[in-house]
Design a protein around this motif. Structure first.
Motif, PDB file in Angstrom:
ATOM      1  N   ALA A   1      -6.194 -10.772   6.797  1.00 29.83           N
ATOM      2  CA  ALA A   1      -4.824 -10.718   6.311  1.00 29.83           C
ATOM      3  C   ALA A   1      -4.649  -9.422   5.537  1.00 29.83           C
ATOM      4  CB  ALA A   1      -4.553 -11.913   5.414  1.00 29.83           C
ATOM      5  N   ALA A   2      -3.416  -9.002   5.314  1.00 31.39           N
ATOM      6  CA  ALA A   2      -3.153  -7.781   4.574  1.00 31.39           C
ATOM      7  C   ALA A   2      -3.685  -7.926   3.145  1.00 31.39           C
ATOM      8  CB  ALA A   2      -1.667  -7.497   4.542  1.00 31.39           C
ATOM      9  N   ALA A   3      -4.349  -6.898   2.666  1.00 33.42           N
ATOM     10  CA  ALA A   3      -4.944  -6.936   1.335  1.00 33.42           C
ATOM     11  C   ALA A   3      -3.857  -6.769   0.282  1.00 33.42           C
ATOM     12  CB  ALA A   3      -5.970  -5.825   1.196  1.00 33.42           C
ATOM     13  N   GLY A   4      -4.015  -7.489  -0.811  1.00 37.31           N
ATOM     14  CA  GLY A   4      -3.085  -7.358  -1.914  1.00 37.31           C
ATOM     15  C   GLY A   4      -3.306  -6.051  -2.658  1.00 37.31           C
ATOM     16  N   SER A   5      -2.431  -5.755  -3.590  1.00 41.70           N
ATOM     17  CA  SER A   5      -2.537  -4.484  -4.305  1.00 41.70           C
ATOM     18  C   SER A   5      -3.726  -4.450  -5.251  1.00 41.70           C
ATOM     19  CB  SER A   5      -1.250  -4.213  -5.071  1.00 41.70           C
ATOM     20  OG  SER A   5      -1.037  -5.232  -6.029  1.00 41.70           O
ATOM     21  N   HIS A   6      -4.241  -5.601  -5.650  1.00 43.52           N
ATOM     22  CA  HIS A   6      -5.375  -5.641  -6.563  1.00 43.52           C
ATOM     23  C   HIS A   6      -6.657  -6.145  -5.918  1.00 43.52           C
ATOM     24  CE1 HIS A   6      -2.818  -4.651  -9.910  1.00 43.52           C
ATOM     25  NE2 HIS A   6      -1.980  -5.600  -9.553  1.00 43.52           N
TER      26      HIS A   6
ATOM     27  N   SER B   1     -11.404   7.178   8.629  1.00 42.05           N
ATOM     28  CA  SER B   1     -11.684   5.864   9.205  1.00 42.05           C
ATOM     29  C   SER B   1     -10.661   4.801   8.824  1.00 42.05           C
ATOM     30  CB  SER B   1     -13.081   5.400   8.781  1.00 42.05           C
ATOM     31  OG  SER B   1     -13.108   5.157   7.389  1.00 42.05           O
ATOM     32  N   ALA B   2      -9.671   5.137   8.019  1.00 52.85           N
ATOM     33  CA  ALA B   2      -8.671   4.156   7.594  1.00 52.85           C
ATOM     34  C   ALA B   2      -7.780   3.764   8.765  1.00 52.85           C
ATOM     35  CB  ALA B   2      -7.829   4.725   6.463  1.00 52.85           C
ATOM     36  N   ASP B   3      -7.526   2.467   8.871  1.00 57.74           N
ATOM     37  CA  ASP B   3      -6.693   1.962   9.962  1.00 57.74           C
ATOM     38  C   ASP B   3      -5.206   2.048   9.652  1.00 57.74           C
ATOM     39  OD1 ASP B   3      -8.923   1.340  11.435  1.00 57.74           O
ATOM     40  OD2 ASP B   3      -9.042  -0.705  10.668  1.00 57.74           O
ATOM     41  N   GLY B   4      -4.857   1.953   8.402  1.00 58.32           N
ATOM     42  CA  GLY B   4      -3.449   1.969   8.019  1.00 58.32           C
ATOM     43  C   GLY B   4      -3.185   3.023   6.972  1.00 58.32           C
ATOM     44  N   GLY B   5      -2.010   2.984   6.439  1.00 60.89           N
ATOM     45  CA  GLY B   5      -1.623   3.949   5.424  1.00 60.89           C
ATOM     46  C   GLY B   5      -1.956   3.473   4.026  1.00 60.89           C
ATOM     47  N   PRO B   6      -1.363   4.125   3.031  1.00 56.64           N
ATOM     48  CA  PRO B   6      -1.601   3.722   1.638  1.00 56.64           C
ATOM     49  C   PRO B   6      -1.110   2.298   1.382  1.00 56.64           C
ATOM     50  CG  PRO B   6      -0.557   5.873   1.750  1.00 56.64           C
ATOM     51  CD  PRO B   6      -0.554   5.323   3.133  1.00 56.64           C
ATOM     52  N   GLY B   7      -1.874   1.554   0.609  1.00 61.15           N
ATOM     53  CA  GLY B   7      -1.492   0.195   0.264  1.00 61.15           C
ATOM     54  C   GLY B   7      -1.952  -0.873   1.225  1.00 61.15           C
ATOM     55  N   THR B   8      -2.727  -0.502   2.237  1.00 60.79           N
ATOM     56  CA  THR B   8      -3.182  -1.479   3.217  1.00 60.79           C
ATOM     57  C   THR B   8      -4.588  -1.997   2.920  1.00 60.79           C
ATOM     58  OG1 THR B   8      -4.016   0.284   4.651  1.00 60.79           O
ATOM     59  CG2 THR B   8      -1.770  -0.520   5.072  1.00 60.79           C
ATOM     60  N   GLY B   9      -5.218  -1.477   1.885  1.00 59.78           N
ATOM     61  CA  GLY B   9      -6.561  -1.925   1.535  1.00 59.78           C
ATOM     62  C   GLY B   9      -7.655  -1.115   2.184  1.00 59.78           C
TER      63      GLY B   9
END
Length: 127
Positions: free
Chosen positions: A20-25, A88-96
């Motif tokens: 699931a999408a990671a939370g901000s913390h 190697s990041a799959d998404g942008g900022p804030g995706t964990g």
């Protein structure tokens, strides 16, 4: 059991295992990796600045050459690790995925390398 049902099973299993999408913390492994690279970069900046100011410790005195070498090495390691996190990041900022921490590690690591190189150049001139 048909061949189609055997081939379809791994794809359906993959859908069930997706995160699931990671939370901000939420601390994901990628964020920990990026944070460690950023801390290493910060250590490189501090050591580079101390070497540039010709810091002399209580235990030994010197022109800061060892600290400058460590600053350059720490900065380079941080730049490489931060770059690997970003690539190697799959998404942008804030995706964990540690994208922001990776960029911070690259920028601060480059500053550490520059400070360390300046301190090395200064130590070569004074010797």
């Amino acid at each position: 059991m048909s061949v189609g049902s055997v081939l379809a099973a791994p794809a359906s299993a993959h859908v069930l295992v997706q995160q699931a999408a990671a939370g901000s913390h939420t601390m994901t492994p990628e964020r920990v990796w990026a944070s460690a690279a950023a801390v290493l970069a910060l250590i490189g900046v501090v050591l580079g600045r101390l070497a540039l100011a010709r810091f002399t410790g209580r235990v030994r005195t010197g022109n800061g050459r060892a600290a400058a070498v460590v600053a350059v090495a720490a900065g380079l390691i941080a730049v490489v690790n931060g770059g690997l996190v970003v690539v190697s990041a799959d998404g942008g900022p804030g995706t964990g995925n540690g994208m922001v921490g990776g960029f911070v590690a690259v920028v601060i690591g480059l500053i550490g390398v520059v400070l360390g190189r300046r301190a090395l150049a200064r130590s070569r001139r004074t010797v």
